[in-house]
Design an enzyme around this catalytic site. Sequence first.
Site, PDB file in Angstrom:
ATOM      1  N   ARG A  45       0.844  -1.197   0.000  1.00 40.27           N
ATOM      2  CA  ARG A  45       0.000   0.000   0.000  1.00 40.27           C
ATOM      3  C   ARG A  45       0.875   1.242   0.000  1.00 40.27           C
ATOM      4  O   ARG A  45       2.099   1.170  -0.001  1.00 40.27           O
ATOM      5  CB  ARG A  45      -0.927   0.005   1.214  1.00 40.27           C
ATOM      6  CG  ARG A  45      -0.194  -0.109   2.536  1.00 40.27           C
ATOM      7  CD  ARG A  45      -1.140  -0.177   3.711  1.00 40.27           C
ATOM      8  NE  ARG A  45      -0.428  -0.278   4.980  1.00 40.27           N
ATOM      9  CZ  ARG A  45      -0.896   0.198   6.137  1.00 40.27           C
ATOM     10  NH1 ARG A  45      -2.064   0.797   6.171  1.00 40.27           N
ATOM     11  NH2 ARG A  45      -0.203   0.065   7.244  1.00 40.27           N
ATOM     12  N   VAL A  91      12.725  -7.438   5.720  1.00 37.89           N
ATOM     13  CA  VAL A  91      13.918  -6.906   5.058  1.00 37.89           C
ATOM     14  C   VAL A  91      15.107  -6.755   6.000  1.00 37.89           C
ATOM     15  O   VAL A  91      16.230  -6.530   5.541  1.00 37.89           O
ATOM     16  CB  VAL A  91      13.624  -5.549   4.388  1.00 37.89           C
ATOM     17  CG1 VAL A  91      12.572  -5.710   3.292  1.00 37.89           C
ATOM     18  CG2 VAL A  91      13.208  -4.495   5.409  1.00 37.89           C
ATOM     19  N   SER A 170      13.541  10.538   3.117  1.00 41.55           N
ATOM     20  CA  SER A 170      12.481  11.416   3.623  1.00 41.55           C
ATOM     21  C   SER A 170      13.033  12.825   3.809  1.00 41.55           C
ATOM     22  O   SER A 170      14.257  13.023   3.859  1.00 41.55           O
ATOM     23  CB  SER A 170      11.983  10.890   4.985  1.00 41.55           C
ATOM     24  OG  SER A 170      11.140  11.818   5.625  1.00 41.55           O
ATOM     25  N   TYR A 183      14.047   7.934  13.690  1.00 46.13           N
ATOM     26  CA  TYR A 183      13.632   7.959  12.292  1.00 46.13           C
ATOM     27  C   TYR A 183      14.470   8.962  11.502  1.00 46.13           C
ATOM     28  O   TYR A 183      14.934   8.669  10.389  1.00 46.13           O
ATOM     29  CB  TYR A 183      12.151   8.305  12.211  1.00 46.13           C
ATOM     30  CG  TYR A 183      11.554   8.244  10.820  1.00 46.13           C
ATOM     31  CD1 TYR A 183      11.245   7.016  10.231  1.00 46.13           C
ATOM     32  CD2 TYR A 183      11.275   9.403  10.103  1.00 46.13           C
ATOM     33  CE1 TYR A 183      10.679   6.955   8.963  1.00 46.13           C
ATOM     34  CE2 TYR A 183      10.712   9.356   8.840  1.00 46.13           C
ATOM     35  CZ  TYR A 183      10.420   8.129   8.273  1.00 46.13           C
ATOM     36  OH  TYR A 183       9.862   8.067   7.011  1.00 46.13           O
ATOM     37  N   ALA A 186      17.881   7.461  10.961  1.00 45.12           N
ATOM     38  CA  ALA A 186      17.856   6.374   9.983  1.00 45.12           C
ATOM     39  C   ALA A 186      17.754   6.913   8.566  1.00 45.12           C
ATOM     40  O   ALA A 186      18.461   6.448   7.648  1.00 45.12           O
ATOM     41  CB  ALA A 186      16.691   5.438  10.279  1.00 45.12           C
ATOM     42  N   LYS A 187      16.885   7.900   8.353  1.00 48.68           N
ATOM     43  CA  LYS A 187      16.704   8.447   7.010  1.00 48.68           C
ATOM     44  C   LYS A 187      17.927   9.242   6.560  1.00 48.68           C
ATOM     45  O   LYS A 187      18.286   9.229   5.372  1.00 48.68           O
ATOM     46  CB  LYS A 187      15.444   9.301   6.954  1.00 48.68           C
ATOM     47  CG  LYS A 187      14.154   8.491   7.084  1.00 48.68           C
ATOM     48  CD  LYS A 187      14.050   7.417   6.008  1.00 48.68           C
ATOM     49  CE  LYS A 187      12.740   6.655   6.054  1.00 48.68           C
ATOM     50  NZ  LYS A 187      12.658   5.613   5.009  1.00 48.68           N
TER      51      LYS A 187
END
Length: 279
Positions: A45, A91, A170, A183, A186-187
């Site tokens: 999605r 993953v 992002s 986050y 990580a990005k």
Amino acid sequence: MMPYAGATESFTGSWGVCLMAEASARVLVANALAGKTALVTGAARGIGRAIALELAHTGANVAINDLERADEAVQAITALGRHASYHRADVSQRAEVEAMIAAVVAEHGRLDILVNNAGISFPEPFLDITDRAMQRTLDVDLKGVILCGQVAARQMVRQGAGGRIVNISSVHAVSSWAGAVVYDAAKAGVTRLTATMALELAEHDITVNTIGPGWVDTPINDTLLSAPEQRDAVERSIPLGRVGRPDEIGALAAFLCTDAAAYMTGSFVLMDGGLVLSR
């Protein structure tokens, strides 16, 4: 100044026109990815699904990865006349990634394109970060990109025909957001990782680029964007005055996988409606 002017005139003559016409004819031709096989992670999605569909529209056969079933996405791709398959794998686990890539190659015969889209987020203030949320975010959002990228690139090298890898990062990679410290990290890591992957894989004619989406109408943002007053506040913060559509991210990802982007590698492309400019 005359030699320079003469050179300019010669370029705009028949030779220059031929060069420009040849370049124009090669940009995003129909079925530009015909015969190619793409794997998109986290594609049941949202942005991942949109990327998978855009790749199919551009001619590719598509393998979809997700931890949840992706029957609707597979059916949508099949309806376009492309071969589609679903592959369940975490993953962040090497054994599962290796098994997934092997299954994709067994079913489709090859792997030409990888889009690392799978990602998760557990919003927590810095002082309250839990080990479990931190580890899972880093495992999926960063480690997963490394593992899938490595295993897919090894397959592309074996095939000897080059390849395309697109990592989904992002705006968080270049702009800090309270409550998203892991986050964000990580990005940002994905963006730096992309550059080094591009450097090392260039000799194999494998390009690696990354996209940095801003606010996009996806299920992960439904809770916030479904409230009119909150959506209005978000859209006021974006210079273009609206949130993005998944298919817009998909179109950019598809472009990066075509020959039109063959000379583009190691790049980070923001697609945020100007959001970062206004922060």
